[in-house]
Design a protein around this motif. Sequence first.
Motif, mmCIF file in Angstrom:
data_model
loop_
_atom_site.group_PDB
_atom_site.id
_atom_site.type_symbol
_atom_site.label_atom_id
_atom_site.label_comp_id
_atom_site.label_asym_id
_atom_site.label_seq_id
_atom_site.Cartn_x
_atom_site.Cartn_y
_atom_site.Cartn_z
ATOM 1 N N GLN A 1 -13.178 12.112 32.886
ATOM 2 C CA GLN A 1 -14.197 12.529 33.752
ATOM 3 C C GLN A 1 -14.726 11.229 34.487
ATOM 4 O O GLN A 1 -15.035 10.259 33.689
ATOM 5 C CB GLN A 1 -14.987 13.246 33.262
ATOM 6 C CG GLN A 1 -14.642 14.630 32.763
ATOM 7 C CD GLN A 1 -15.889 15.765 32.164
ATOM 8 O OE1 GLN A 1 -16.992 15.248 32.459
ATOM 9 N NE2 GLN A 1 -15.417 16.557 31.871
ATOM 10 N N ASP A 2 -15.379 11.560 35.645
ATOM 11 C CA ASP A 2 -15.991 10.251 36.149
ATOM 12 C C ASP A 2 -17.133 9.873 35.636
ATOM 13 O O ASP A 2 -17.990 10.788 35.090
ATOM 14 C CB ASP A 2 -16.370 10.691 37.725
ATOM 15 C CG ASP A 2 -17.060 9.603 38.658
ATOM 16 O OD1 ASP A 2 -17.099 8.444 37.831
ATOM 17 O OD2 ASP A 2 -17.082 9.787 39.784
ATOM 18 N N ALA A 3 -17.322 8.656 35.119
ATOM 19 C CA ALA A 3 -18.418 8.150 34.413
ATOM 20 C C ALA A 3 -19.548 7.525 35.031
ATOM 21 O O ALA A 3 -20.727 7.263 34.995
ATOM 22 C CB ALA A 3 -18.126 7.120 33.458
ATOM 23 N N GLU B 1 -7.086 5.121 25.443
ATOM 24 C CA GLU B 1 -7.539 6.846 24.772
ATOM 25 C C GLU B 1 -8.732 7.279 25.152
ATOM 26 O O GLU B 1 -8.936 8.231 25.006
ATOM 27 C CB GLU B 1 -7.101 6.678 23.529
ATOM 28 C CG GLU B 1 -5.453 6.572 23.368
ATOM 29 C CD GLU B 1 -4.945 6.455 21.749
ATOM 30 O OE1 GLU B 1 -5.933 6.672 20.930
ATOM 31 O OE2 GLU B 1 -3.942 6.460 21.498
ATOM 32 N N VAL B 2 -9.838 6.103 25.615
ATOM 33 C CA VAL B 2 -10.951 6.515 25.670
ATOM 34 C C VAL B 2 -11.532 6.231 27.122
ATOM 35 O O VAL B 2 -12.393 7.326 27.475
ATOM 36 C CB VAL B 2 -12.094 5.404 24.797
ATOM 37 C CG1 VAL B 2 -13.409 5.532 25.050
ATOM 38 C CG2 VAL B 2 -11.594 5.747 23.225
ATOM 39 N N ALA B 3 -11.148 5.480 27.758
ATOM 40 C CA ALA B 3 -11.543 5.205 29.172
ATOM 41 C C ALA B 3 -10.425 4.493 29.867
ATOM 42 O O ALA B 3 -9.729 3.667 29.316
ATOM 43 C CB ALA B 3 -12.793 4.598 29.287
ATOM 44 N N ILE B 4 -10.372 4.745 31.268
ATOM 45 C CA ILE B 4 -9.649 4.025 32.097
ATOM 46 C C ILE B 4 -10.080 3.750 33.512
ATOM 47 O O ILE B 4 -11.386 4.252 33.433
ATOM 48 C CB ILE B 4 -8.293 4.715 32.515
ATOM 49 C CG1 ILE B 4 -8.575 6.232 33.161
ATOM 50 C CG2 ILE B 4 -7.245 4.810 31.603
ATOM 51 C CD1 ILE B 4 -7.482 6.939 33.713
ATOM 52 N N ALA B 5 -9.761 2.812 34.292
ATOM 53 C CA ALA B 5 -10.433 2.875 35.791
ATOM 54 C C ALA B 5 -9.296 3.427 36.600
ATOM 55 O O ALA B 5 -8.227 3.163 36.470
ATOM 56 C CB ALA B 5 -10.683 1.162 35.869
ATOM 57 N N VAL B 6 -9.752 3.878 37.578
ATOM 58 C CA VAL B 6 -8.708 4.665 38.675
ATOM 59 C C VAL B 6 -9.418 3.908 40.156
ATOM 60 O O VAL B 6 -10.563 4.256 40.435
ATOM 61 C CB VAL B 6 -8.847 6.049 38.585
ATOM 62 C CG1 VAL B 6 -7.716 6.484 39.511
ATOM 63 C CG2 VAL B 6 -8.449 6.151 37.152
ATOM 64 N N PHE C 1 -13.642 6.106 34.432
ATOM 65 C CA PHE C 1 -13.151 7.467 34.010
ATOM 66 C C PHE C 1 -13.044 7.382 32.692
ATOM 67 O O PHE C 1 -12.317 6.581 32.017
ATOM 68 C CB PHE C 1 -12.156 8.246 34.696
ATOM 69 C CG PHE C 1 -12.308 8.536 36.271
ATOM 70 C CD1 PHE C 1 -12.520 9.787 36.616
ATOM 71 C CD2 PHE C 1 -12.293 7.699 37.074
ATOM 72 C CE1 PHE C 1 -12.893 10.089 37.876
ATOM 73 C CE2 PHE C 1 -12.457 7.938 38.476
ATOM 74 C CZ PHE C 1 -12.764 9.068 38.816
ATOM 75 N N ALA C 2 -13.689 8.422 31.780
ATOM 76 C CA ALA C 2 -13.824 8.374 30.470
ATOM 77 C C ALA C 2 -13.534 9.878 29.813
ATOM 78 O O ALA C 2 -13.981 10.817 30.509
ATOM 79 C CB ALA C 2 -15.242 7.589 29.966
ATOM 80 N N VAL C 3 -12.899 9.922 28.691
ATOM 81 C CA VAL C 3 -12.938 11.162 27.639
ATOM 82 C C VAL C 3 -14.358 11.548 27.636
ATOM 83 O O VAL C 3 -15.099 10.677 27.305
ATOM 84 C CB VAL C 3 -12.148 10.920 26.733
ATOM 85 C CG1 VAL C 3 -12.179 12.138 25.780
ATOM 86 C CG2 VAL C 3 -10.573 10.569 26.952
ATOM 87 N N SER C 4 -14.712 12.754 27.730
ATOM 88 C CA SER C 4 -16.183 13.543 27.515
ATOM 89 C C SER C 4 -15.931 14.603 26.354
ATOM 90 O O SER C 4 -14.806 15.470 26.793
ATOM 91 C CB SER C 4 -16.695 13.900 28.828
ATOM 92 O OG SER C 4 -17.670 14.505 28.618
ATOM 93 N N SER C 5 -16.643 14.532 25.557
ATOM 94 C CA SER C 5 -16.577 15.557 24.542
ATOM 95 C C SER C 5 -18.145 16.239 24.453
ATOM 96 O O SER C 5 -19.162 15.544 24.495
ATOM 97 C CB SER C 5 -16.713 15.146 22.811
ATOM 98 O OG SER C 5 -16.514 16.226 22.249
ATOM 99 N N PHE D 1 -20.114 10.846 26.262
ATOM 100 C CA PHE D 1 -18.960 9.976 26.286
ATOM 101 C C PHE D 1 -19.090 8.941 25.069
ATOM 102 O O PHE D 1 -20.168 9.079 24.017
ATOM 103 C CB PHE D 1 -19.153 8.952 27.467
ATOM 104 C CG PHE D 1 -19.019 9.526 28.799
ATOM 105 C CD1 PHE D 1 -17.773 10.050 29.119
ATOM 106 C CD2 PHE D 1 -20.014 9.801 29.604
ATOM 107 C CE1 PHE D 1 -17.534 10.379 30.448
ATOM 108 C CE2 PHE D 1 -19.938 10.043 30.912
ATOM 109 C CZ PHE D 1 -18.669 10.613 31.292
ATOM 110 N N SER D 2 -17.990 8.442 24.715
ATOM 111 C CA SER D 2 -17.676 7.630 23.390
ATOM 112 C C SER D 2 -19.028 6.633 23.313
ATOM 113 O O SER D 2 -19.449 6.160 24.531
ATOM 114 C CB SER D 2 -16.399 6.925 23.352
ATOM 115 O OG SER D 2 -16.555 6.195 24.403
ATOM 116 N N PRO D 3 -19.471 5.930 22.125
ATOM 117 C CA PRO D 3 -20.447 5.029 22.331
ATOM 118 C C PRO D 3 -19.943 3.572 23.038
ATOM 119 O O PRO D 3 -20.904 3.027 23.607
ATOM 120 C CB PRO D 3 -20.451 4.618 20.627
ATOM 121 C CG PRO D 3 -20.133 5.824 20.054
ATOM 122 C CD PRO D 3 -18.912 6.385 21.006
#
Length: 129
Positions: free
Chosen positions: A46-48, A95-100, A110-114, A118-120
């Motif tokens: 998701q967009d951070a 596995e946690v974040a990428i840039a697009v 963009f980062a994985v969101s739970s 977001f992760s620390p």
Amino acid sequence: MSWTRRSVGLLVAAAMGTSVAACTADSGGGGASCVAQYTYRDITYQDAGDVKFTPGKKLGVATEPPCEDTGDRGEGEEPAGSTGTAYVVDGISPEVAIAVGDTPETARLFAVSSDSEFSPEVQKLIDNS
């Protein structure tokens, strides 16, 4: 109140309403529709937001899921999604974040969101931006 001031106020209110309507909860009880997100190697990010980070090497192609909130597709027609180039975010696992983006300089985080968190590692970038 002058006509100009009233017009500007109406334009601002209309723009705010449009941006809110662009990402609202759907009537089917699901989550928000048209949330800015990309998928890379079966992971959804998701967009951070507007975050300062250092982009790294090119990973490959990330796919943005199509927005299906209008229902304008014809029968049997598949929605069109777009693609962007995925880059490593320096110091964070893909596995946690990428840039697009089109280039590393124009890429967004963009980062994985739970549960909307977001992760620390990503939260630290957000807090420092």
